[in-house]
Design a protein around this motif. Sequence first.
Motif, PDB file in Angstrom:
ATOM      1  N   PHE A 258     -55.869  95.325  42.013  1.00 12.40           N
ATOM      2  CA  PHE A 258     -57.158  95.330  41.303  1.00 12.40           C
ATOM      3  C   PHE A 258     -56.981  94.898  39.852  1.00 12.40           C
ATOM      4  CE2 PHE A 258     -57.872  98.334  44.810  1.00 12.40           C
ATOM      5  CZ  PHE A 258     -59.003  97.764  45.371  1.00 12.40           C
ATOM      6  N   ASP A 259     -56.253  93.813  39.668  1.00  7.35           N
ATOM      7  CA  ASP A 259     -56.015  93.262  38.335  1.00  7.35           C
ATOM      8  C   ASP A 259     -57.310  92.616  37.836  1.00  7.35           C
ATOM      9  OD1 ASP A 259     -55.192  91.911  36.077  1.00  7.35           O
ATOM     10  OD2 ASP A 259     -53.297  91.239  36.959  1.00  7.35           O
ATOM     11  N   ASN A 260     -57.848  93.129  36.744  1.00  5.79           N
ATOM     12  CA  ASN A 260     -59.101  92.593  36.209  1.00  5.79           C
ATOM     13  C   ASN A 260     -58.864  91.482  35.195  1.00  5.79           C
ATOM     14  OD1 ASN A 260     -58.004  94.641  34.529  1.00  5.79           O
ATOM     15  ND2 ASN A 260     -59.893  94.709  33.357  1.00  5.79           N
ATOM     16  N   MET A 272     -65.724  96.241  39.119  1.00  2.95           N
ATOM     17  CA  MET A 272     -65.211  97.139  40.149  1.00  2.95           C
ATOM     18  C   MET A 272     -63.705  97.346  39.986  1.00  2.95           C
ATOM     19  SD  MET A 272     -65.479  96.888  44.312  1.00  2.95           S
ATOM     20  CE  MET A 272     -67.220  97.355  44.305  1.00  2.95           C
ATOM     21  N   CYS A 273     -62.974  96.264  39.716  1.00  4.77           N
ATOM     22  CA  CYS A 273     -61.519  96.378  39.499  1.00  4.77           C
ATOM     23  C   CYS A 273     -61.228  97.304  38.329  1.00  4.77           C
ATOM     24  CB  CYS A 273     -60.915  94.995  39.235  1.00  4.77           C
ATOM     25  SG  CYS A 273     -60.837  93.927  40.675  1.00  4.77           S
ATOM     26  N   TRP A 274     -61.976  97.151  37.261  1.00  2.00           N
ATOM     27  CA  TRP A 274     -61.789  97.990  36.076  1.00  2.00           C
ATOM     28  C   TRP A 274     -61.983  99.462  36.424  1.00  2.00           C
ATOM     29  CZ3 TRP A 274     -59.862  97.733  31.329  1.00  2.00           C
ATOM     30  CH2 TRP A 274     -60.253  98.691  30.387  1.00  2.00           C
ATOM     31  N   ASN A 275     -63.033  99.767  37.180  1.00  2.00           N
ATOM     32  CA  ASN A 275     -63.335 101.155  37.529  1.00  2.00           C
ATOM     33  C   ASN A 275     -62.299 101.741  38.487  1.00  2.00           C
ATOM     34  OD1 ASN A 275     -65.678 101.299  35.959  1.00  2.00           O
ATOM     35  ND2 ASN A 275     -66.943 100.431  37.582  1.00  2.00           N
ATOM     36  N   ILE A 276     -61.846 100.932  39.466  1.00  2.00           N
ATOM     37  CA  ILE A 276     -60.835 101.424  40.402  1.00  2.00           C
ATOM     38  C   ILE A 276     -59.508 101.642  39.690  1.00  2.00           C
ATOM     39  CG2 ILE A 276     -59.455 100.822  42.440  1.00  2.00           C
ATOM     40  CD1 ILE A 276     -61.920  99.490  43.611  1.00  2.00           C
ATOM     41  N   LEU A 281     -55.141 105.067  37.606  1.00  2.00           N
ATOM     42  CA  LEU A 281     -54.378 105.527  36.437  1.00  2.00           C
ATOM     43  C   LEU A 281     -54.543 107.028  36.223  1.00  2.00           C
ATOM     44  CD1 LEU A 281     -54.910 102.649  33.859  1.00  2.00           C
ATOM     45  CD2 LEU A 281     -52.707 103.513  34.680  1.00  2.00           C
ATOM     46  N   ARG A 282     -55.762 107.518  36.406  1.00  2.00           N
ATOM     47  CA  ARG A 282     -55.994 108.949  36.249  1.00  2.00           C
ATOM     48  C   ARG A 282     -55.211 109.753  37.289  1.00  2.00           C
ATOM     49  NH1 ARG A 282     -61.161 108.881  36.326  1.00  2.00           N
ATOM     50  NH2 ARG A 282     -61.470 109.389  38.519  1.00  2.00           N
TER      51      ARG A 282
END
Length: 342
Positions: A258-260, A272-276, A281-282
């Motif tokens: 999911f590289d944005n 979507m990539c940013w949110n996933i 990371l969390r």
Amino acid sequence: MCIICGSTEAELHFGGISCRACAAFFRRYHFAKRSDILCTCKTRISSSHPCRKCRIEKCKEAGLTIEKIQVGRDKHSNTLELSKNRQSLLAARVVFRETWNIHCAVFNWKQFEVTRNEVNNGVFDELNVFELSCSVSKDIDLTWKMIYKLFPSTGKLKKSDKIALLRNFIPKLWQIDPLLNYIRNFKKYEAMEQPDLEQIIINFYKGAMPEKGSMTDSEIVRIFKPFWSFYFHNMIQPIIFMKLKEQEFMAIIWLMFFDNGYSNISDECLEMCWNIRKVILRELRNYQIDGNCEESRLFETLESLEYIEKGERKLMEEMLICEINDLRIHDDFREILKESKL
């Protein structure tokens, strides 16, 4: 899916993925008075659960651990009395942070590898460079099925975005495979003599050569061995030293997917990539906190992304050298390498 009994409704329990029934069984088993138990599967009907012995072993294989059982809720414990020690129990209770996706990813990746090996008739590790490049369409299909299981929201993406994400990922998959293979077979490769390694290199390229004008074995080693040395010293070895756990590997793999930073995806896909990535990371951070890791562990883990990107750039050079020397590469894979993604 529950790895233990096959139930379609599973979630995170006691550090592993299981249904509520198997999680309850695991909890009862560890707090019940019991003696040694024997396997009775042969005497049970085929539609029933595995016997207690096999079921508890499956629980352990699924990642359930007694350390993550919240003792404050135990009805069977005869060593703790909640009414007398309520405050101390509540203080001692450990609430484990959300790591659902990366735990599920471990199981799904194992299924992916098994299916991928079956699709290639059980000889995936023995494929030469041409045969491996021919598996691109199969890899894209299997990868998408795994992605949709883990992140159902990706089903809303446009077809062009799905294809772009998958094609962006394939060169990275070529880095992940040898990395995981080396880690799993570390002792075998450490003990391998130089001639044996060179023979693996020869076999990997020789099967992709045309019948006429083939290179000699010594030429293959001279031209391609430096690439293998680069991968080992600049990607595999540094990541091995990190001693990453399976969950950390899965986080790295899906952060890569999911590289944005790509330019060949739409704004909706980028969002979507940013949110996933934020979710992954969390969860990675939560997993490391629960494992009492140092604060610097997160940054060290993320460095592996840079090592894999180095390997990906070197792969582009390797495939170019293959073409210069008339080695066959499947057109589908060649087109993926030539695409502009940034």
